[in-house]
Motif scaffolding. Structure first.
Motif, PDB file in Angstrom:
ATOM      1  N   GLU A   1       0.833  -1.204   0.000  1.00  0.00           N
ATOM      2  CA  GLU A   1       0.000   0.000   0.000  1.00  0.00           C
ATOM      3  C   GLU A   1       0.868   1.255   0.000  1.00  0.00           C
ATOM      4  OE1 GLU A   1      -2.729   2.962   0.233  1.00  0.00           O
ATOM      5  OE2 GLU A   1      -3.168   0.858  -0.233  1.00  0.00           O
ATOM      6  N   GLN A   2       1.832   1.304   0.915  1.00  0.00           N
ATOM      7  CA  GLN A   2       2.692   2.479   1.002  1.00  0.00           C
ATOM      8  C   GLN A   2       3.607   2.587  -0.214  1.00  0.00           C
ATOM      9  OE1 GLN A   2       5.312   2.594   4.419  1.00  0.00           O
ATOM     10  NE2 GLN A   2       5.553   4.803   4.325  1.00  0.00           N
ATOM     11  N   MET A   3       4.110   1.457  -0.693  1.00  0.00           N
ATOM     12  CA  MET A   3       4.996   1.481  -1.852  1.00  0.00           C
ATOM     13  C   MET A   3       4.277   2.050  -3.069  1.00  0.00           C
ATOM     14  SD  MET A   3       7.205  -1.652  -3.559  1.00  0.00           S
ATOM     15  CE  MET A   3       7.885  -2.108  -1.963  1.00  0.00           C
ATOM     16  N   GLY A   4       3.053   1.596  -3.315  1.00  0.00           N
ATOM     17  CA  GLY A   4       2.295   2.087  -4.453  1.00  0.00           C
ATOM     18  C   GLY A   4       1.968   3.562  -4.340  1.00  0.00           C
ATOM     19  N   ARG A   5       1.596   3.975  -3.128  1.00  0.00           N
ATOM     20  CA  ARG A   5       1.242   5.387  -2.923  1.00  0.00           C
ATOM     21  C   ARG A   5       2.450   6.296  -3.136  1.00  0.00           C
ATOM     22  NH1 ARG A   5       2.079   8.513   1.179  1.00  0.00           N
ATOM     23  NH2 ARG A   5       2.541   6.785   2.589  1.00  0.00           N
ATOM     24  N   ILE A   6       3.581   5.929  -2.535  1.00  0.00           N
ATOM     25  CA  ILE A   6       4.772   6.769  -2.650  1.00  0.00           C
ATOM     26  C   ILE A   6       5.281   6.799  -4.090  1.00  0.00           C
ATOM     27  CG2 ILE A   6       7.201   6.973  -1.974  1.00  0.00           C
ATOM     28  CD1 ILE A   6       6.416   5.945   0.785  1.00  0.00           C
ATOM     29  N   ALA A   7       5.247   5.656  -4.768  1.00  0.00           N
ATOM     30  CA  ALA A   7       5.699   5.614  -6.161  1.00  0.00           C
ATOM     31  C   ALA A   7       4.862   6.547  -7.035  1.00  0.00           C
ATOM     32  CB  ALA A   7       5.635   4.183  -6.692  1.00  0.00           C
ATOM     33  N   THR A   8       3.545   6.526  -6.839  1.00  0.00           N
ATOM     34  CA  THR A   8       2.661   7.370  -7.641  1.00  0.00           C
ATOM     35  C   THR A   8       2.870   8.846  -7.330  1.00  0.00           C
ATOM     36  OG1 THR A   8       1.025   5.585  -7.576  1.00  0.00           O
ATOM     37  CG2 THR A   8       0.259   7.737  -8.330  1.00  0.00           C
ATOM     38  N   GLU A   9       2.949   9.185  -6.049  1.00  0.00           N
ATOM     39  CA  GLU A   9       3.159  10.582  -5.674  1.00  0.00           C
ATOM     40  C   GLU A   9       4.530  11.077  -6.141  1.00  0.00           C
ATOM     41  OE1 GLU A   9       2.412  10.605  -1.481  1.00  0.00           O
ATOM     42  OE2 GLU A   9       0.222  10.712  -1.737  1.00  0.00           O
ATOM     43  N   SER A  10       5.512  10.179  -6.167  1.00  0.00           N
ATOM     44  CA  SER A  10       6.853  10.565  -6.616  1.00  0.00           C
ATOM     45  C   SER A  10       6.868  10.882  -8.103  1.00  0.00           C
ATOM     46  CB  SER A  10       7.858   9.455  -6.304  1.00  0.00           C
ATOM     47  OG  SER A  10       8.018   9.283  -4.910  1.00  0.00           O
ATOM     48  N   VAL A  11       6.191  10.046  -8.915  1.00  0.00           N
ATOM     49  CA  VAL A  11       6.195  10.315 -10.356  1.00  0.00           C
ATOM     50  C   VAL A  11       5.416  11.590 -10.661  1.00  0.00           C
ATOM     51  CG1 VAL A  11       4.140   9.015 -11.121  1.00  0.00           C
ATOM     52  CG2 VAL A  11       6.138   9.165 -12.610  1.00  0.00           C
ATOM     53  N   LEU A  12       4.370  11.873  -9.899  1.00  0.00           N
ATOM     54  CA  LEU A  12       3.627  13.124 -10.078  1.00  0.00           C
ATOM     55  C   LEU A  12       4.509  14.321  -9.713  1.00  0.00           C
ATOM     56  CD1 LEU A  12       0.177  12.007  -8.632  1.00  0.00           C
ATOM     57  CD2 LEU A  12       0.622  12.665 -10.992  1.00  0.00           C
ATOM     58  N   SER A  13       5.336  14.167  -8.674  1.00  0.00           N
ATOM     59  CA  SER A  13       6.261  15.242  -8.300  1.00  0.00           C
ATOM     60  C   SER A  13       7.278  15.490  -9.401  1.00  0.00           C
ATOM     61  CB  SER A  13       6.996  14.867  -7.001  1.00  0.00           C
ATOM     62  OG  SER A  13       6.109  14.830  -5.900  1.00  0.00           O
ATOM     63  N   LEU A  14       7.786  14.415  -9.994  1.00  0.00           N
ATOM     64  CA  LEU A  14       8.742  14.563 -11.085  1.00  0.00           C
ATOM     65  C   LEU A  14       8.112  15.283 -12.277  1.00  0.00           C
ATOM     66  CD1 LEU A  14      10.391  11.022 -10.939  1.00  0.00           C
ATOM     67  CD2 LEU A  14      11.573  13.199 -10.544  1.00  0.00           C
ATOM     68  N   MET A  15       6.836  15.011 -12.542  1.00  0.00           N
ATOM     69  CA  MET A  15       6.139  15.686 -13.637  1.00  0.00           C
ATOM     70  C   MET A  15       6.047  17.191 -13.388  1.00  0.00           C
ATOM     71  SD  MET A  15       2.922  13.178 -14.358  1.00  0.00           S
ATOM     72  CE  MET A  15       3.141  11.403 -14.276  1.00  0.00           C
ATOM     73  N   ARG A  16       5.982  17.560 -12.125  1.00  0.00           N
ATOM     74  CA  ARG A  16       5.898  19.000 -11.781  1.00  0.00           C
ATOM     75  C   ARG A  16       7.266  19.648 -11.741  1.00  0.00           C
ATOM     76  NH1 ARG A  16       2.017  16.903  -7.941  1.00  0.00           N
ATOM     77  NH2 ARG A  16       3.600  16.995  -6.301  1.00  0.00           N
ATOM     78  N   GLY A  17       8.318  18.894 -12.072  1.00  0.00           N
ATOM     79  CA  GLY A  17       9.664  19.449 -12.054  1.00  0.00           C
ATOM     80  C   GLY A  17      10.317  19.399 -10.704  1.00  0.00           C
ATOM     81  N   GLU A  18       9.696  18.745  -9.736  1.00  0.00           N
ATOM     82  CA  GLU A  18      10.275  18.602  -8.405  1.00  0.00           C
ATOM     83  C   GLU A  18      11.209  17.403  -8.385  1.00  0.00           C
ATOM     84  OE1 GLU A  18       6.067  20.222  -6.487  1.00  0.00           O
ATOM     85  OE2 GLU A  18       6.822  18.212  -5.979  1.00  0.00           O
ATOM     86  N   LYS A  19      12.014  17.300  -7.336  1.00  0.00           N
ATOM     87  CA  LYS A  19      12.978  16.207  -7.233  1.00  0.00           C
ATOM     88  C   LYS A  19      12.766  15.456  -5.920  1.00  0.00           C
ATOM     89  CE  LYS A  19      16.529  18.380 -10.114  1.00  0.00           C
ATOM     90  NZ  LYS A  19      16.277  17.480 -11.238  1.00  0.00           N
ATOM     91  N   PRO A  20      11.979  14.379  -5.961  1.00  0.00           N
ATOM     92  CA  PRO A  20      11.785  13.585  -4.743  1.00  0.00           C
ATOM     93  C   PRO A  20      13.058  12.818  -4.392  1.00  0.00           C
ATOM     94  CG  PRO A  20      10.752  12.506  -6.616  1.00  0.00           C
ATOM     95  CD  PRO A  20      11.235  13.845  -7.099  1.00  0.00           C
ATOM     96  N   GLN A  21      13.046  12.193  -3.235  1.00  0.00           N
ATOM     97  CA  GLN A  21      14.195  11.415  -2.786  1.00  0.00           C
ATOM     98  C   GLN A  21      14.546  10.326  -3.803  1.00  0.00           C
ATOM     99  OE1 GLN A  21      13.737  10.067   1.247  1.00  0.00           O
ATOM    100  NE2 GLN A  21      15.262   8.436   1.034  1.00  0.00           N
ATOM    101  N   ASN A  22      15.841  10.176  -4.076  1.00  0.00           N
ATOM    102  CA  ASN A  22      16.266   9.217  -5.095  1.00  0.00           C
ATOM    103  C   ASN A  22      15.878   7.787  -4.758  1.00  0.00           C
ATOM    104  OD1 ASN A  22      17.306  10.875  -7.028  1.00  0.00           O
ATOM    105  ND2 ASN A  22      19.434  10.687  -6.397  1.00  0.00           N
TER     106      ASN A  22
END
Length: 396
Positions: free
Chosen positions: A352-373
């Motif tokens: 559950e957490q893995m899927g949520r974080i992965a999705t939120e991370s790719v959305l952050s990358l789309m906005r030009g942000e840089k989530p944790q590697n």
């Protein structure tokens, strides 16, 4: 010169660049025949990738607002389409066009998975789909069935479909395929799950497999087991498997227990995606059975994954070994029975957490942000019916 206002974080950065350039053309900041900033200039000025700036310019060209000339750059069209003819938004769905009601383009997230099952993958897929919906994004799924060529085809198909970012659960194998590396080099919004690229700065979300395997092994050691067979798929360059092997070794070292690698078995292949069927299953059960017969000192098995645990159980039953009285079995992930009980003691990954974080991370990358590697999540030991005290250590 500052021309663009790109601070609307609710939209992907390429869409913000497209909108700002379009407004600049309408306002006369760029007149017919004027050259607009290049992909490189836009990328440098606004701190985005070349992929992002390229997509914004391609959208303008598709709308007829600019003309892209090879080797010269992009220029405002001589006869730009009147504003009254502009669609309300850049893209329209087929349904909206058919109904005569244009709607805004939805953010598209591509997901590539080898396969999914009740033991592992279904919960991950459910979490990614649910989180995508919560953020107003549409999820497009492609399965690779563990085949590198199918994985390449899936990635290319999603790119052709216009996805804005991608989540990939890579196939097992010695190397990541070239299409994944191209996405990384091109700075396309990409998040890897379950595995990560060694030495390459790309966003990934996975279980802390080292600490999880260490905790699993410690559980068996606490039960008095000293001859624990590690049974796995070939671990070559699959980081999840390699990390679990490291955790297994660390637990022994920390307890001062000698490891006997002669009782390891790393040739299991029937549990790889799209292979859990006859005759592969029968061959693997036979080799596990022969391995247990050759090494009668084995009292416990650390199975790298659930389907390997099933193979070990089948082999043990053919040898009339009782579980857990004669042989304990522990694995990663296990589905419960209809009543919510677990047969196998296992390390439960937080899908559950893995899927949520992965999705939120790719959305952050789309906005030009840089989530944790690299983000590592903890797994939980769930006691089942498959582990017990070592028969050679009745006092424990």
């Amino acid at each position: 010169m500052e021309l663009l206002n790109v601070h609307d974080s609710s939209k992907p950065m390429y869409e913000q660049l497209y909108t700002a350039l379009l407004e600049a053309i309408r306002a006369g900041k760029f007149k017919a025949g004027d050259r607009v900033p290049s992909e490189k200039e836009l990328a440098e000025e606004y701190g985005v990738s070349r992929i992002t700036s390229k997509k914004a310019l391609e959208m303008l060209a598709s709308d007829g607002k600019i003309t892209r000339k090879q080797g010269r750059g992009s220029f405002v069209s001589e006869e730009p389409r009147p504003a009254a003819e502009e669609p309300r938004e850049r893209h329209e769905s087929i349904e909206a066009v058919r109904n005569g009601e244009p709607e805004g383009k939805q953010t598209l997230i591509g997901l590539v998975m080898a396969e999914f099952a009740d033991s592992y993958g279904t919960g991950l897929l459910s979490s990614i789909e649910r989180t995508s919906t919560e953020h107003g994004a549409l999820l497009m799924l492609r399965r690779s069935f563990g085949d590198h060529e199918k994985e390449k085809e899936a990635i290319r198909a999603l790119l052709r479909s216009g996805v804005d970012g991608m989540i990939i659960f890579p196939s097992h194998g010695e190397h990541f395929n070239a299409e994944i590396l191209k996405l990384v080099i091109g700075e396309f919004p990409l998040v890897l799950i379950d595995r990560y690229l060694k030495g390459v700065a790309t966003t990934s979300v996975s279980t802390d497999n080292v600490s999880a395997a260490r905790a699993a092994t410690e559980h068996l050691l606490d039960l008095g087991h000293r001859h624990i067979a590690l049974i796995t798929v070939p671990p070559v360059d699959t980081t999840a498997v390699e990390d679990r092997v490291d955790g297994f070794i660390q637990a022994h070292a920390e307890r001062g227990v000698m490891i006997d690698k002669s009782i390891w078995l790393s040739g299991i292949t029937s549990t790889l995606p799209n292979s859990f069927k006859e005759p592969y299953i029968g061959k693997d059960i036979a080799q596990i059975k022969a391995h247990l017969q050759r090494h009668g000192n084995i009292t416990a098995v650390f199975a790298m994954e659930y389907h390997i645990a099933l193979l070990v159980k089948a082999a043990a039953e053919e040898l009339s070994l009782r579980i857990p009285q004669d042989l304990s079995i522990l694995c990663f992930d296990s589905p419960p029975d209809p009543f919510g009980h677990y047969f196998f003691t296992h390390m439960m990954q937080d899908q559950e957490q893995m899927g949520r974080i992965a999705t939120e991370s790719v959305l952050s990358l789309m906005r030009g942000e840089k989530p944790q590697n690299k983000l590592f999540l903890q797994a939980k030991l769930v006691a089942g019916e498959s582990t017990g005290t070592c028969p050679a250590a009745p006092g424990l």
